[in-house]
Design an enzyme around this catalytic site. Structure first.
Site, PDB file in Angstrom:
ATOM      1  N   ARG A 148      -3.157   0.810 -12.150  1.00  0.00           N
ATOM      2  CA  ARG A 148      -2.497   1.098 -13.361  1.00  0.00           C
ATOM      3  C   ARG A 148      -2.783   1.792 -14.288  1.00  0.00           C
ATOM      4  O   ARG A 148      -2.387   2.607 -14.791  1.00  0.00           O
ATOM      5  CB  ARG A 148      -1.873   0.182 -13.421  1.00  0.00           C
ATOM      6  CG  ARG A 148      -0.359  -0.566 -11.978  1.00  0.00           C
ATOM      7  CD  ARG A 148      -0.264  -2.017 -11.563  1.00  0.00           C
ATOM      8  NE  ARG A 148       0.353  -2.298 -11.319  1.00  0.00           N
ATOM      9  CZ  ARG A 148       0.348  -2.579  -9.989  1.00  0.00           C
ATOM     10  NH1 ARG A 148      -1.075  -2.612  -8.929  1.00  0.00           N
ATOM     11  NH2 ARG A 148       1.643  -2.819  -9.190  1.00  0.00           N
ATOM     12  N   ASP A 178      -2.319 -10.937  -0.797  1.00  0.00           N
ATOM     13  CA  ASP A 178      -3.892 -10.476  -0.133  1.00  0.00           C
ATOM     14  C   ASP A 178      -4.272 -11.899  -0.330  1.00  0.00           C
ATOM     15  O   ASP A 178      -6.012 -11.528   1.177  1.00  0.00           O
ATOM     16  CB  ASP A 178      -4.358  -9.980  -1.069  1.00  0.00           C
ATOM     17  CG  ASP A 178      -3.020  -8.712  -2.101  1.00  0.00           C
ATOM     18  OD1 ASP A 178      -2.889  -8.068  -0.946  1.00  0.00           O
ATOM     19  OD2 ASP A 178      -3.687  -7.780  -2.857  1.00  0.00           O
ATOM     20  N   ARG A 198     -10.122  -7.103   3.906  1.00  0.00           N
ATOM     21  CA  ARG A 198      -9.608  -8.498   3.214  1.00  0.00           C
ATOM     22  C   ARG A 198      -9.837  -9.742   5.050  1.00  0.00           C
ATOM     23  O   ARG A 198     -10.789 -10.458   5.049  1.00  0.00           O
ATOM     24  CB  ARG A 198      -8.423  -8.695   2.952  1.00  0.00           C
ATOM     25  CG  ARG A 198      -8.362  -8.341   1.953  1.00  0.00           C
ATOM     26  CD  ARG A 198      -7.186  -8.680   0.882  1.00  0.00           C
ATOM     27  NE  ARG A 198      -7.244  -7.632  -0.152  1.00  0.00           N
ATOM     28  CZ  ARG A 198      -7.563  -7.684  -1.044  1.00  0.00           C
ATOM     29  NH1 ARG A 198      -8.673  -8.307  -1.937  1.00  0.00           N
ATOM     30  NH2 ARG A 198      -7.405  -6.659  -2.370  1.00  0.00           N
ATOM     31  N   SER A 258       7.752  -6.550  -3.119  1.00  0.00           N
ATOM     32  CA  SER A 258       6.648  -5.464  -3.390  1.00  0.00           C
ATOM     33  C   SER A 258       6.533  -4.810  -4.596  1.00  0.00           C
ATOM     34  O   SER A 258       7.657  -4.312  -5.199  1.00  0.00           O
ATOM     35  CB  SER A 258       7.009  -4.499  -2.546  1.00  0.00           C
ATOM     36  OG  SER A 258       6.172  -3.492  -2.242  1.00  0.00           O
ATOM     37  N   GLY A 282      -2.517   1.740   0.179  1.00  0.00           N
ATOM     38  CA  GLY A 282      -1.536   1.950  -0.463  1.00  0.00           C
ATOM     39  C   GLY A 282      -0.863   1.896  -1.509  1.00  0.00           C
ATOM     40  O   GLY A 282       0.236   2.992  -1.861  1.00  0.00           O
TER      41      GLY A 282
HETATM   42  C1  S3P Z   1      -0.233  -4.457  -4.868  1.00  0.00           C
HETATM   43  C2  S3P Z   1       0.560  -5.255  -4.479  1.00  0.00           C
HETATM   44  C3  S3P Z   1       1.217  -5.883  -3.014  1.00  0.00           C
HETATM   45  C4  S3P Z   1      -0.648  -5.952  -2.906  1.00  0.00           C
HETATM   46  C5  S3P Z   1      -1.945  -4.648  -2.486  1.00  0.00           C
HETATM   47  C6  S3P Z   1      -1.860  -4.613  -4.143  1.00  0.00           C
HETATM   48  C7  S3P Z   1       0.008  -3.707  -5.801  1.00  0.00           C
HETATM   49  O1  S3P Z   1       1.468  -4.785  -2.279  1.00  0.00           O
HETATM   50  O2  S3P Z   1      -0.517  -6.715  -0.864  1.00  0.00           O
HETATM   51  O3  S3P Z   1      -2.596  -5.056  -1.944  1.00  0.00           O
HETATM   52  O4  S3P Z   1      -1.442  -3.384  -6.295  1.00  0.00           O
HETATM   53  O5  S3P Z   1       0.831  -3.314  -6.689  1.00  0.00           O
HETATM   54  P1  S3P Z   1       2.974  -5.248  -1.665  1.00  0.00           P
HETATM   55  O6  S3P Z   1       3.346  -5.069  -3.528  1.00  0.00           O
HETATM   56  O7  S3P Z   1       3.325  -4.239  -1.133  1.00  0.00           O
HETATM   57  O8  S3P Z   1       2.952  -6.308  -1.474  1.00  0.00           O
END
Ligand code: S3P
Length: 416
Positions: A18, A303, A376, A154, A82
Site C-alpha cells: 500500500r 493468512d 505460508r 476481502s 494477488g
Molecule cells: C491481503 C489481504 C488478504 C490476505 C493477503 C493480503 C492484503 O487477502 O490473504 O495475503 O494485503 O490486502 P483477501 O483480502 O483477499 O482475503
C-alpha cells in the site's frame, strides 16, 4: 527444540504494498522505511517502475517520486502476488492507464471477477479471462463513484476499490460484513484523505485536505511473526520476544484465538506509529486447548490459518475451523494442502468444505511435505517439523522468498 530469544522482522507486506502504491500517486518525494523484503512487494515496485514511477532503495528504505506515470500499453508481471494484481488494477483503472496484468501459474488460477465486476461498475474498461488473469485495462471516458456491498470479506477487494476512488477522484462507499485489514484506510487518512469508517461502512470522500507526502515507518510483519509465535506457544520451554511488530486489531485474530486456547502471550510497549498500532510481543509455552473458530474470526487471521492448524495438533481436545472457504482461493488451496500435509505427519484431521476439524494432542512425525509453491504452507510445515523434534523435507523451500526471505536465518538464531 525450544524457541528462545529476541528478534525483529522486516516490514509488514500488506502495508508495504500500500505504501508503494499510494506513494506513486503523490507529487514529489515519499519516504518509506523498513519496506518488506518479500518478492511480492518487489513485484509491486517493478510494475510501478515499468509505468514510470522511479524509486531509489537503500537497504529497506525507499524514496519514491510520485505522479510521474507514463501511459503506454504495458504488460505488468505481478508474479505470485494477488495483492499486487488486485490493488494495482484498481489504481491503474482509476488513473485510466492502459495495461495488461499477468502473473505466475498460481496467480493465473485465482479469482479476479471479485475486483473486475465492481471496477466495471465505476465505468472502468477492465476485463479478465473467465474470472482469471490476464487482466486488461483500457482507457475509458468517464468514471463514476461506487456504493458497493462486498459479499466476500476481502481487504484486497476493498483496497482495489478505494485506490480506484483515490486515483479517479470519485466517492466510494463500501459495506463489508466483517472488518478486514484496514491499512489502506489508515494510510489514506494519515496523509489527509477524507475517509470515514462507521460500523462496517467505509466512505472515501472526494474533498481532500492539504495532502501530505508519505513518510512512513513500517512495523514488523505480524503474518511472518505468526510462524514464530505458533512455534513458541506450542514447544515446551520456549520464550520468545518479537520487537516492533504490527498489532493492528484487524490482523490480531491469530493472537486472540491463541490466547483463548491458553497460550502465554504478552504485548509490551504498545504505541502508535503512522496511525498503526505497534508493540513487542512476548510468547512463552503454556498448555493449549482446542477451540471453535468460525466466520467472525476468519478475516482477522486469514493468512495464519495453516500455522493455527499446526498448533491445534498440539492442543488438548478438538479444534474446528468453519467459514473459511476463502482459504481455497489463496496461493494454493490452503484447506487441501494443510490437511494433506498434516495427515502425512500423522495428525488427526478432517477436511470440510469451508474448514477443518483437528483432534489433539498428537505426536507428529517427520514427513515429505508438498507445499505447492505456497510460502505460508512451506513455513507452517517447517515449524511443524521443528515441533515434532525433526526437520521435514519440504519440496520447494525457495517459495518462502515470496513473503519472508530471512525466515530460515531468523529461525536458526532462535532454535535452542
Ligand atoms: C491481503 C489481504 C488478504 C490476505 C493477503 C493480503 C492484503 O487477502 O490473504 O495475503 O494485503 O490486502 P483477501 O483480502 O483477499 O482475503
Amino acid at each position: 527444540m525450544p524457541i528462545r530469544g529476541h528478534i525483529n522482522l522486516p516490514g509488514d507486506k500488506s502495508i508495504s504494498h500500500r505504501a508503494l502504491l499510494i506513494a506513486s500517486i503523490l507529487d514529489g518525494e515519499n519516504y518509506i522505511y523498513n519496506l518488506s523484503t518479500a518478492i511480492d512487494v518487489n513485484n509491486t515496485m517493478q510494475c510501478l517502475n515499468q509505468i514510470g514511477i522511479k524509486s531509489s532503495r537503500q537497504k529497506n528504505n525507499v524514496v519514491i517520486k510520485g505522479n510521474t506515470f507514463i501511459s503506454s500499453q504495458k504488460t505488468l508481471d505481478c508474479g505470485n502476488s494477488g495483492t499486487t494484481m488486485r490493488l494495482l488494477s484498481g489504481l491503474l483503472g482509476g488513473l485510466n492507464i492502459s495495461s495488461k496484468l499477468i502473473g505466475d501459474k498460481s496467480l493465473l488460477k485465482r479469482p479476479m471477477d471479485r475486483i473486475v465486476n465492481p471496477l466495471k461498475n465505476m465505468g472502468i474498461k477492465i476485463s479478465c479471462n473467465n474470472n482469471t488473469a490476464p487482466i486488461t485495462i483500457k482507457e475509458s471516458e468517464k468514471l463514476n463513484g461506487l456504493n458497493y456491498n462486498m459479499n466476500i470479506s476481502s481487504a484486497q477487494i476493498k483496497s482495489a476499490l478505494l485506490l480506484a476512488g483515490v486515483s479517479s477522484n470519485n466517492k466510494i462507499t463500501i459495506n463489508e460484513q466483517y472488518p478486514s485489514r484496514n491499512h489502506t484506510e489508515i494510510m489514506l487518512k494519515n496523509i489527509g484523505y477524507n475517509i470515514n469508517v462507521t460500523n462496517n461502512t467505509i466512505t472515501l470522500h472526494t474533498i481532500k485536505h492539504n495532502l501530505k507526502n508519505l513518510d512512513i515507518h513500517i512495523p514488523g510483519d505480524i503474518s511472518s511473526a505468526a510462524f514464530f509465535i505458533g512455534a513458541a506457544c506450542m514447544i515446551p520451554n520456549s520464550d520468545l520476544k518479537i520487537n516492533n511488530v504490527l498489532i493492528n486489531d484487524t490482523r490480531m485474530g491469530f493472537i486472540e484465538i491463541l490466547k483463548k486456547m491458553g497460550a502465554g502471550i504478552i504485548i509490551h510497549n504498545q504505541k502508535n506509529v503512522n496511525g498503526e498500532s505497534v508493540g513487542d510481543i512476548q510468547v512463552y509455552y503454556k498448555p493449549l486447548y482446542g477451540i471453535d473458530i468460525d466466520d467472525k474470526n476468519i478475516s482477522s487471521m486469514i493468512d495464519e490459518l495453516p500455522i493455527l492448524a499446526v498448533v491445534a495438533t498440539q492442543a488438548e481436545g478438538i479444534t474446528t475451523v468453519s467459514g473459511a472457504k476463502e482459504l481455497r482461493y489463496k496461493e494454493s488451496d490452503r484447506i487441501k494442502t494443510t490437511v494433506e500435509n498434516l495427515k502425512n505427519m500423522g495428525a488427526k484431521i478432517i477436511e470440510k468444505n469451508d474448514g477443518l476439524i483437528i483432534e489433539g494432542p498428537n505426536i507428529l512425525n517427520k514427513a515429505n511435505i508438498k507445499c505447492y509453491n505456497d510460502h505460508r504452507i512451506a513455513m507452517s510445515f517447517i515449524i511443524a517439523g521443528i515441533s515434532s523434534g525433526n526437520y521435514n523435507n519440504i519440496d520447494n523451500i525457495d517459495c518462502i522468498n515470496t513473503s519472508y526471505p530471512e525466515f530460515i536465518d531468523t529461525l536458526k538464531k532462535i532454535i535452542r
